[in-house]
Design a protein around this motif. Structure first.
Motif, short mmCIF file in Angstrom:
data_model
loop_
_atom_site.label_atom_id
_atom_site.label_comp_id
_atom_site.label_asym_id
_atom_site.label_seq_id
_atom_site.Cartn_x
_atom_site.Cartn_y
_atom_site.Cartn_z
N ILE A 1 0.47 -1.25 0.10
CA ILE A 1 -0.20 -0.05 -0.21
C ILE A 1 0.88 1.16 -0.17
CG2 ILE A 1 -1.74 1.43 1.14
CD1 ILE A 1 -3.00 -1.52 2.45
N GLY B 264 -4.93 6.27 -3.26
CA GLY B 264 -4.03 5.45 -2.06
C GLY B 264 -2.77 6.82 -1.50
N PRO C 191 -10.01 -1.24 -0.99
CA PRO C 191 -8.61 -0.42 -0.86
C PRO C 191 -8.53 -0.43 0.91
CG PRO C 191 -9.06 1.00 -2.92
CD PRO C 191 -10.22 -0.50 -2.59
N ALA D 155 1.43 4.55 -2.88
CA ALA D 155 0.94 5.33 -2.92
C ALA D 155 2.36 6.20 -3.05
CB ALA D 155 0.31 5.79 -1.05
#
Length: 290
Positions: A36, A86, A263, A40
Motif C-alpha cells: 500500500i 491511495g 482498498p 502510494a
C-alpha cells in the motif's frame, strides 16, 4: 581473538524483524502495508492512465485487458483512480497522525507531569473535543472554511489529539513516581531532562503502536467525509469520491463500488494485523498465547 569479540550481538531491528516474521498475521500485515505504501509513493508511475482523463471508450465498463478494474460513469480508468486515491489516503494519514501525535505528546507530558490544576483543565479540553462526533465537527468546520483536503486533515487531527494525549498522560503519571525518576530529581535533574531522557522513550512505543492501528480509522474517516462531500472535492480521486460515484450509478455497474471499497478493506486488514503484531513484540505482557 576472544569468543566475546568474535560473537556479534544481533541488532534490535533484526530481532524485531525475526519476531515479526514468525507471526503469520503480522507478516501478512507488513506485506500489505508495504504494498500500500509503495503504491502510494510510486502512484504517478504505476497508474496506467491519468486518473482524471475522460476516455472515449465505454462508460461503466467491466474489467478488461485495457481497464483492469473497469471504468466509471465518465469513462475514467478505475485502477488509475484507486492508485491515485491511495496517495491521497496515505498523505492524509501521515499528516493527520503526525500532527496529532506531536501535539498530543506535548499536551500529554504536560498533563501527566504538570500541576494538578493544569491536568484538570487539559482533561476538560480533551473531553470537550471528544464529545463531538467527527462528522458533526467536520460539518461545522466545513461550514466555516469549506471542503478540501486540508479541511479533512484539520478535522481528523483535532479529534485525534485527545486520544494520544490521554495515552501519554497515563504513561507519564505511571512513571513520575518511579524510583529512577525520583533519583534523577534528587540529583537535581531539570524537568526537561527528566521528560526528554527518561519519560519520552518509555511513552513512544505505545504511541507508535496506537498510531499504526489508527491509520485505517483515519483513512476511513477521510473516505467518509469525501463520500459526504465534506472532504476531497471532485475530480480528485479519493476513495470516498469513487464510492460516492459508484453508489450513484450502482444499478449500471457494481465495479466502482468494489474498486472504492476494496482498498479500504485491505488497508484496515494490513495495518490492524501489523499493529497487533507490533503490540505483541513490544509489550510481551499483552501477547496472546495460542
Amino acid at each position: 581473538m576472544s569468543d566475546s569479540a568474535a560473537y556479534k550481538q544481533p541488532s534490535a531491528l533484526r530481532i524485531y524483524a525475526g519476531q515479526l516474521a514468525q507471526n503469520p498475521m503480522g507478516l501478512m500485515g507488513a506485506i500489505l502495508v508495504l504494498i500500500i505504501v509503495g503504491t502510494a509513493i510510486f502512484a504517478p508511475w504505476l497508474a496506467p492512465y491519468d486518473p482524471n482523463q475522460i476516455m472515449v471508450g465505454p462508460r461503466m465498463g467491466p474489467p478488461s485487458a485495457a481497464h483492469w478494474l473497469g471504468t466509471d460513469h465518465l469513462g475514467r480508468d478505475l485502477l488509475s483512480r484507486v492508485i491515485a486515491g491511495g496517495r491521497i489516503a496515505m498523505l492524509v494519514a501521515v499528516a493527520t497522525l503526525g500532527a496529532a501525535m506531536t501535539i498530543g505528546l506535548a499536551l500529554g507530558l504536560i498533563a501527566g507531569y504538570g500541576p494538578k490544576w493544569l491536568d484538570n483543565i487539559l482533561l476538560l479540553v480533551f473531553d470537550a473535543i471528544r464529545s463531538f462526533p467527527v462528522i458533526v465537527f467536520g460539518l461545522a468546520v466545513v461550514t466555516l472554511i469549506g471542503p478540501s483536503l486540508y479541511t479533512v486533515i484539520l478535522v481528523v487531527a483535532i479529534t485525534s489529539i485527545p486520544i494520544y494525549a490521554r495515552i501519554v498522560r497515563t504513561q507519564t503519571m505511571a512513571l513520575r513516581n518511579a524510583e529512577f525518576i525520583l533519583a534523577e530529581k534528587a540529583m537535581g535533574a531539570s524537568t526537561l531532562r527528566i521528560l526528554g531522557v527518561h519519560v519520552l522513550p518509555n511513552v513512544l512505543g505505545p504511541l507508535l503502536i496506537l498510531a499504526s492501528m489508527d491509520v485505517p480509522m483515519v483513512i476511513a474517516t477521510e473516505a467518509g467525509l469525501s463520500f459526504l462531500g465534506m472532504g476531497v472535492r471532485p475530480p480528485a480521486p479519493s476513495w470516498g469520491t469513487i464510492l460516492n460515484d459508484g453508489y450513484n450509478f450502482i444499478r449500471n455497474s457494481p465495479w466502482p463500488v468494489i474498486a472504492g471499497s476494496a482498498p479500504i478493506i485491505l488497508v484496515t486488514l494490513g495495518f490492524t494485523f501489523l499493529g497487533e503484531a507490533l503490540r505483541d513484540i513490544f509489550d510481551p505482557k499483552l501477547r496472546r498465547d495460542p
